[in-house]
Design an enzyme around this catalytic site. Structure first.
Site, short mmCIF file in Angstrom:
data_model
loop_
_atom_site.label_atom_id
_atom_site.label_comp_id
_atom_site.label_asym_id
_atom_site.label_seq_id
_atom_site.Cartn_x
_atom_site.Cartn_y
_atom_site.Cartn_z
NE ARG A 104 -78.54 60.64 -76.44
CZ ARG A 104 -79.56 60.55 -77.29
NH1 ARG A 104 -79.76 61.48 -78.20
NH2 ARG A 104 -80.39 59.52 -77.24
CE1 TYR A 128 -53.91 68.08 -73.05
CE2 TYR A 128 -55.46 67.04 -74.53
CZ TYR A 128 -54.89 67.14 -73.28
OH TYR A 128 -55.30 66.31 -72.29
CG ASP A 135 -57.63 74.25 -76.93
OD1 ASP A 135 -57.97 74.89 -75.91
OD2 ASP A 135 -57.31 73.06 -76.91
CE LYS A 176 -56.89 70.33 -68.70
NZ LYS A 176 -56.44 70.41 -70.08
C1 LIG Z 1 -56.60 69.46 -71.23
C2 LIG Z 1 -56.66 70.07 -72.55
C3 LIG Z 1 -57.51 69.57 -73.56
C4 LIG Z 1 -58.35 68.31 -73.34
O1 LIG Z 1 -59.34 68.51 -72.41
P1 LIG Z 1 -59.96 67.33 -71.47
O2 LIG Z 1 -60.95 68.07 -70.67
O3 LIG Z 1 -58.83 66.75 -70.70
O4 LIG Z 1 -60.57 66.34 -72.40
C5 LIG Z 1 -57.54 70.23 -74.75
N1 LIG Z 1 -56.78 71.32 -74.99
C6 LIG Z 1 -55.95 71.82 -74.06
C7 LIG Z 1 -55.13 73.01 -74.39
C8 LIG Z 1 -55.84 71.22 -72.82
O5 LIG Z 1 -55.00 71.70 -71.91
#
Ligand SMILES: *Cc1c(COP(=O)(O)O)cnc(C)c1O
Length: 392
Positions: A45, A97, A169, A194
């Site tokens: 962990r 988001y 982000d 993504k």
């Molecule tokens: C999908 C997404 C998230 C969240 O990520 P997960 O891996 O689904 O928890 C956060 N910010 C953006 C811009 C996203 O597209």
């Protein structure tokens, strides 16, 4: 050295065996020579060599010092919010988001953390909204799903002047197109689910900090709370990153072609893509990123949910699904999908109109994608004519 070459050679060859693929250390614990004497790892962990390779890689790509790999993008966001305490405020981008909005409002508001949402495409909106209690500015740029652009450098200056942290982000751009830490941000997060993963086969999140102490605080929080990325998934993200440069190039070039096609289509009202000169923040996007990404949104002249649903359910190459950044093109209807948890008035005020459709441009041939859209528009127009004649 070019970015592509640098990226590929940032992935180390295993020093122990020479394995050219990063080994997956599928283990929970590490044998110690004496109590507290180990080879750098004691419990998985706290640290795992496969995860550590990914963490160093993302820190290098984002030009930061510390990388931390989480079990999801939201777990990464959650760790950052935990830097705050009751009474602190977050100033966040308005078309945030949906999952981040839910986390902020449904989970953290009850602990006394206040969140204010503003349109960050104009830095003056942040200047007006910032208070002495603002401890964190939360940006997405480009935003999801209306592709607004925030000037990271200008907002970083504002954050510094107000002793508050700036987190970007960077999911939509990826470090190949944009490096917020170099523009003055303190932290970057990714949903590696993504573009970094790139193949729609995992859920993962990453944090990178510019400052080593801040990085240590995030690592401490991760170890204390437990949302780590598993060794196999760490390996999958590394493997995704190996082709990130090539994929982003293709996503960007096809997206521009599709955006130009949509812009001239009679059924389309507005097209949101930072690469179009008509985009209100096109110049800022050009200044701070080396490409405009693979996400396009557009609205229809018939601005209804029904019109959008007709389109998103009849494309063939564009698959109707949540998420983005994979090799297969995707279509989604944010009002009903990713942004469902945001109240309708708030959603519309942030520019997510009822007919707004989001495309994630995959790695198919751009001409095939345009043909798929063209066929769908025609199909809908024929269906509408048939409905009118049936009514007569
Ligand atoms: C999908 C997404 C998230 C969240 O990520 P997960 O891996 O689904 O928890 C956060 N910010 C953006 C811009 C996203 O597209």
């Amino acid at each position: 050295m070019s970015t592509a070459t640098e990226l590929i050679h940032s992935i180390p060859v295993d020093p122990l065996t020479g394995a050219i693929s990063v080994p997956i250390y599928q283990t929970s614990t590490f044998v110690q020579e004496a109590p507290g004497v180990n080879k750098g790892y004691d419990y998985a962990r706290t640290g795992n060599p496969t995860r550590a390779t990914l963490e160093q890689l993302i820190a290098q790509l984002e030009k930061g010092t510390v990388g931390v790999a989480f079990s999801s993008g939201l777990a990464a966001i959650d760790a950052i919010v935990k830097l705050l305490k009751t009474g602190d405020e977050i100033l966040a981008v308005d078309d945030i988001y949906g999952g981040a909005f839910r986390l902020f409002t449904q989970v953290y508001e009850k602990f006394g953390i206040k969140v204010t949402y503003v349109d960050c495409s104009d830095v003056n909106n942040l200047v007006d909204a910032i208070t002495p209690d603002t401890k964190l500015i939360w940006l997405e740029t480009p935003t999801n799903p209306t592709l607004k652009i925030a000037d990271i450098e200008a907002i970083a200056r504002l954050a510094k002047a107000n002793q508050c942290l700036l987190c970007v982000d960077n999911t939509f751009a990826s470090p190949v197109l944009q490096q917020p830490l170099s523009l003055g941000a303190d932290m970057v997060i990714h949903s590696a689910t993504k573009y970094l993963g790139g193949h729609s086969d995992l859920i993962a999140g990453l944090v990178v900090t510019k400052d080593a102490d801040l990085g240590a605080r995030i690592k401490y929080l991760q170890n204390a709370c437990g949302a780590i990325l598993a060794p196999f998934d760490s390996w999958l993200v590394i493997r995704g990153i190996e082709t990130l440069h090539l994929r982003m190039k293709q996503h960007c070039s096809s997206a521009l072609t599709v955006a130009r096609y949509l812009e001239q289509h009679p059924a389309v009202d507005k097209v949101f893509y930072p690469g179009l000169p008509t985009h209100p923040n096109h110049e800022v996007a050009r200044k701070q990123s080396s490409g405009f990404g693979g996400i396009i949104s557009f609205t229809l002249k018939e601005d209804t949910e029904a019109a959008a649903v007709r389109l998103v359910t009849q494309t063939r190459l564009f698959k109707l699904a949540e998420s983005l950044g994979g090799i297969k093109s995707r279509v989604s209807h944010p009002a009903n999908m990713t942004h469902k948890s945001i109240p309708a008035e708030k959603r519309r005020a942030a520019g997510v109109q009822d007919s707004l459709i989001r495309l994630s441009i995959g790695l198919e041939d751009a001409e095939d994608l345009i043909n798929d859209l063209e066929k769908t528009f025609l199909l809908i127009s024929n269906q509408q004519q048939a409905a009118v004649s049936a009514a007569c």
